[in-house]
Scaffold this active site. Structure first.
Site, PDB file in Angstrom:
ATOM      1  N   MET A 159      -8.653   8.707  -0.550  1.00 34.61           N
ATOM      2  CA  MET A 159      -9.453   9.245   0.550  1.00 34.61           C
ATOM      3  C   MET A 159      -9.852  10.685   0.244  1.00 34.61           C
ATOM      4  O   MET A 159      -9.061  11.450  -0.304  1.00 34.61           O
ATOM      5  CB  MET A 159      -8.662   9.200   1.854  1.00 34.61           C
ATOM      6  CG  MET A 159      -8.099   7.843   2.206  1.00 34.61           C
ATOM      7  SD  MET A 159      -7.203   7.867   3.771  1.00 34.61           S
ATOM      8  CE  MET A 159      -6.433   6.250   3.748  1.00 34.61           C
ATOM      9  N   ASP A 177      -4.705   3.760  -1.986  1.00 37.00           N
ATOM     10  CA  ASP A 177      -5.773   4.230  -1.101  1.00 37.00           C
ATOM     11  C   ASP A 177      -6.199   5.644  -1.483  1.00 37.00           C
ATOM     12  O   ASP A 177      -5.395   6.579  -1.412  1.00 37.00           O
ATOM     13  CB  ASP A 177      -5.304   4.205   0.356  1.00 37.00           C
ATOM     14  CG  ASP A 177      -5.246   2.800   0.914  1.00 37.00           C
ATOM     15  OD1 ASP A 177      -6.226   2.055   0.735  1.00 37.00           O
ATOM     16  OD2 ASP A 177      -4.222   2.443   1.529  1.00 37.00           O
ATOM     17  N   ASP A 200      -6.907  -5.446   4.748  1.00 40.49           N
ATOM     18  CA  ASP A 200      -6.150  -4.191   4.799  1.00 40.49           C
ATOM     19  C   ASP A 200      -6.216  -3.605   6.206  1.00 40.49           C
ATOM     20  O   ASP A 200      -7.302  -3.335   6.711  1.00 40.49           O
ATOM     21  CB  ASP A 200      -6.746  -3.205   3.790  1.00 40.49           C
ATOM     22  CG  ASP A 200      -5.973  -1.887   3.716  1.00 40.49           C
ATOM     23  OD1 ASP A 200      -4.930  -1.759   4.381  1.00 40.49           O
ATOM     24  OD2 ASP A 200      -6.426  -0.986   2.983  1.00 40.49           O
ATOM     25  N   GLY A 201      -5.039  -3.436   6.820  1.00 39.92           N
ATOM     26  CA  GLY A 201      -4.962  -2.778   8.115  1.00 39.92           C
ATOM     27  C   GLY A 201      -4.210  -3.598   9.148  1.00 39.92           C
ATOM     28  O   GLY A 201      -4.676  -4.663   9.550  1.00 39.92           O
ATOM     29  N   GLY A 202      -3.053  -3.114   9.554  1.00 39.08           N
ATOM     30  CA  GLY A 202      -2.290  -3.795  10.598  1.00 39.08           C
ATOM     31  C   GLY A 202      -1.685  -5.117  10.174  1.00 39.08           C
ATOM     32  O   GLY A 202      -1.303  -5.928  11.024  1.00 39.08           O
ATOM     33  N   MET A 224     -12.085   5.160  -0.791  1.00 42.89           N
ATOM     34  CA  MET A 224     -12.680   5.500   0.511  1.00 42.89           C
ATOM     35  C   MET A 224     -13.287   6.892   0.381  1.00 42.89           C
ATOM     36  O   MET A 224     -12.805   7.863   0.966  1.00 42.89           O
ATOM     37  CB  MET A 224     -11.619   5.452   1.610  1.00 42.89           C
ATOM     38  CG  MET A 224     -11.180   4.049   1.955  1.00 42.89           C
ATOM     39  SD  MET A 224      -9.801   4.014   3.116  1.00 42.89           S
ATOM     40  CE  MET A 224      -8.436   3.898   1.958  1.00 42.89           C
ATOM     41  N   GLY A 268      -0.756   2.560   9.730  1.00 49.11           N
ATOM     42  CA  GLY A 268      -0.052   2.315  10.983  1.00 49.11           C
ATOM     43  C   GLY A 268      -0.917   1.985  12.179  1.00 49.11           C
ATOM     44  O   GLY A 268      -0.454   2.053  13.315  1.00 49.11           O
ATOM     45  N   HIS A 323      -8.556   1.533  -4.083  1.00 44.54           N
ATOM     46  CA  HIS A 323      -9.506   1.396  -2.972  1.00 44.54           C
ATOM     47  C   HIS A 323     -10.112   2.772  -2.711  1.00 44.54           C
ATOM     48  O   HIS A 323      -9.457   3.658  -2.173  1.00 44.54           O
ATOM     49  CB  HIS A 323      -8.742   0.856  -1.757  1.00 44.54           C
ATOM     50  CG  HIS A 323      -9.524   0.819  -0.496  1.00 44.54           C
ATOM     51  ND1 HIS A 323      -8.904   0.642   0.725  1.00 44.54           N
ATOM     52  CD2 HIS A 323     -10.852   0.929  -0.236  1.00 44.54           C
ATOM     53  CE1 HIS A 323      -9.826   0.654   1.679  1.00 44.54           C
ATOM     54  NE2 HIS A 323     -11.015   0.836   1.121  1.00 44.54           N
ATOM     55  N   SER A 379       0.836  -1.199   0.000  1.00 41.54           N
ATOM     56  CA  SER A 379       0.000   0.000   0.000  1.00 41.54           C
ATOM     57  C   SER A 379       0.870   1.248   0.000  1.00 41.54           C
ATOM     58  O   SER A 379       1.630   1.489   0.945  1.00 41.54           O
ATOM     59  CB  SER A 379      -0.901   0.012   1.238  1.00 41.54           C
ATOM     60  OG  SER A 379      -1.544   1.262   1.361  1.00 41.54           O
ATOM     61  N   HIS A 439      -1.493  -1.397  -4.102  1.00 44.53           N
ATOM     62  CA  HIS A 439      -2.732  -0.935  -3.475  1.00 44.53           C
ATOM     63  C   HIS A 439      -2.699   0.584  -3.330  1.00 44.53           C
ATOM     64  O   HIS A 439      -1.804   1.139  -2.697  1.00 44.53           O
ATOM     65  CB  HIS A 439      -2.883  -1.592  -2.100  1.00 44.53           C
ATOM     66  CG  HIS A 439      -4.217  -1.391  -1.468  1.00 44.53           C
ATOM     67  ND1 HIS A 439      -5.325  -2.124  -1.813  1.00 44.53           N
ATOM     68  CD2 HIS A 439      -4.633  -0.523  -0.508  1.00 44.53           C
ATOM     69  CE1 HIS A 439      -6.362  -1.734  -1.093  1.00 44.53           C
ATOM     70  NE2 HIS A 439      -5.965  -0.757  -0.290  1.00 44.53           N
ATOM     71  N   MET A 447     -11.703  -4.604   5.994  1.00 47.04           N
ATOM     72  CA  MET A 447     -10.878  -3.640   6.720  1.00 47.04           C
ATOM     73  C   MET A 447     -10.624  -4.161   8.128  1.00 47.04           C
ATOM     74  O   MET A 447     -11.560  -4.409   8.895  1.00 47.04           O
ATOM     75  CB  MET A 447     -11.578  -2.277   6.787  1.00 47.04           C
ATOM     76  CG  MET A 447     -11.681  -1.545   5.468  1.00 47.04           C
ATOM     77  SD  MET A 447     -10.084  -1.239   4.653  1.00 47.04           S
ATOM     78  CE  MET A 447      -9.249  -0.222   5.894  1.00 47.04           C
ATOM     79  N   PHE A 479      -6.265   6.061   8.088  1.00 50.86           N
ATOM     80  CA  PHE A 479      -4.860   6.304   8.413  1.00 50.86           C
ATOM     81  C   PHE A 479      -4.080   4.992   8.406  1.00 50.86           C
ATOM     82  O   PHE A 479      -4.625   3.936   8.749  1.00 50.86           O
ATOM     83  CB  PHE A 479      -4.711   6.955   9.792  1.00 50.86           C
ATOM     84  CG  PHE A 479      -5.377   8.305   9.904  1.00 50.86           C
ATOM     85  CD1 PHE A 479      -4.721   9.450   9.472  1.00 50.86           C
ATOM     86  CD2 PHE A 479      -6.659   8.422  10.411  1.00 50.86           C
ATOM     87  CE1 PHE A 479      -5.340  10.688   9.553  1.00 50.86           C
ATOM     88  CE2 PHE A 479      -7.285   9.644  10.494  1.00 50.86           C
ATOM     89  CZ  PHE A 479      -6.623  10.786  10.061  1.00 50.86           C
TER      90      PHE A 479
END
Length: 226
Positions: free
Chosen positions: A37, A35, A176-178, A69, A146, A67, A8, A33, A138, A144
């Site tokens: 926003m 993102d 996606d995420g962490g 958002m 991190g 993606h 990402s 990826h 998600m 955001f």
């Protein structure tokens, strides 16, 4: 399903975006990826079609996973398709007419996908699972990079994997995420096969090596599970 890493660019250095993206792909990433926003659907603003188009010139052969958002995704899908997106995912929560929006993505020559936030149940996608290329779960609240991985996401991934098998569908499951070295094995064992990683790839250290280790760890989890 083949396990794939989707670096990402949200966590990349935007002063050298193309170089960072190339390094992540050279390390084993097969999908980039992106993102998007808008500061309304999520509390952050990132990139628009011009950045995607510029990156496409630098990476003509890469698969771009956009993606969105954003609010009113229908108004921007044509622009992202023209800019070079291959896959376009929209949030279930942002689409009043989700079926129509997914058809719109496909009509512009892109693979359609749907995203669900941490508080959105899997069953809200029952009527569109047969028309999507992938479902993006998600595992953090969007907006955001991190953030800490939300463990309940594993249950949603497993539920989707079971639904896919029961209905004999072929959509892929993206997360996606962490996603990092300490979570990627659990994500794969739950049933995911498209793994988005930002901070774990671009945050610190060598980008190529970070990507290589993540993919190796993911594929080792698959072997152990088998």
């Amino acid at each position: 399903m083949t396990i794939e890493l989707a670096p990402s660019i949200l966590s990349a250095n935007f002063a050298r975006l193309a170089d960072d993206a190339k390094a992540a792909l050279e390390g084993g990433g097969t999908v980039l990826h992106l993102d998007v926003m808008d500061g309304h659907f999520v509390p952050n603003i990132t990139i628009g079609p011009p950045v995607v188009a510029s990156l496409r010139k630098a990476l003509p052969d890469a698969v771009f996973d956009c993606h969105l958002m954003i609010e009113n995704p229908d108004g921007y899908i044509p622009a992202f398709a023209d800019a070079g997106a291959n896959w376009i995912s929209v949030h279930q929560e942002a689409c009043v007419h989700l079926h129509r929006t997914l058809q719109l993505i496909e009509s512009h020559g892109c693979q359609p996908a749907v995203v669900i936030n941490p508080a959105t149940p899997v069953h809200t996608l029952d009527e569109v699972l047969d028309m999507v290329h992938h479902v993006l779960v998600m595992s953090v609240n969007p907006g955001f990079g991190g953030q800490k991985f939300i463990r309940n996401s594993l249950n949603k991934i497993s539920e989707l994997a079971n639904e896919r098998e029961m209905r004999r569908l072929d959509f892929r499951i993206e997360v996606d995420g962490g996603v990092a070295l300490d979570t990627i094995g659990d994500v794969v064992r739950a049933g995911a096969d498209l793994l988005v990683a930002g901070n774990a790839v671009f945050g610190k250290g060598d980008i190529r090596e970070n990507a290589r280790k993540l993919l190796q760890t993911a594929r080792s989890a698959t072997a152990a599970h088998a």
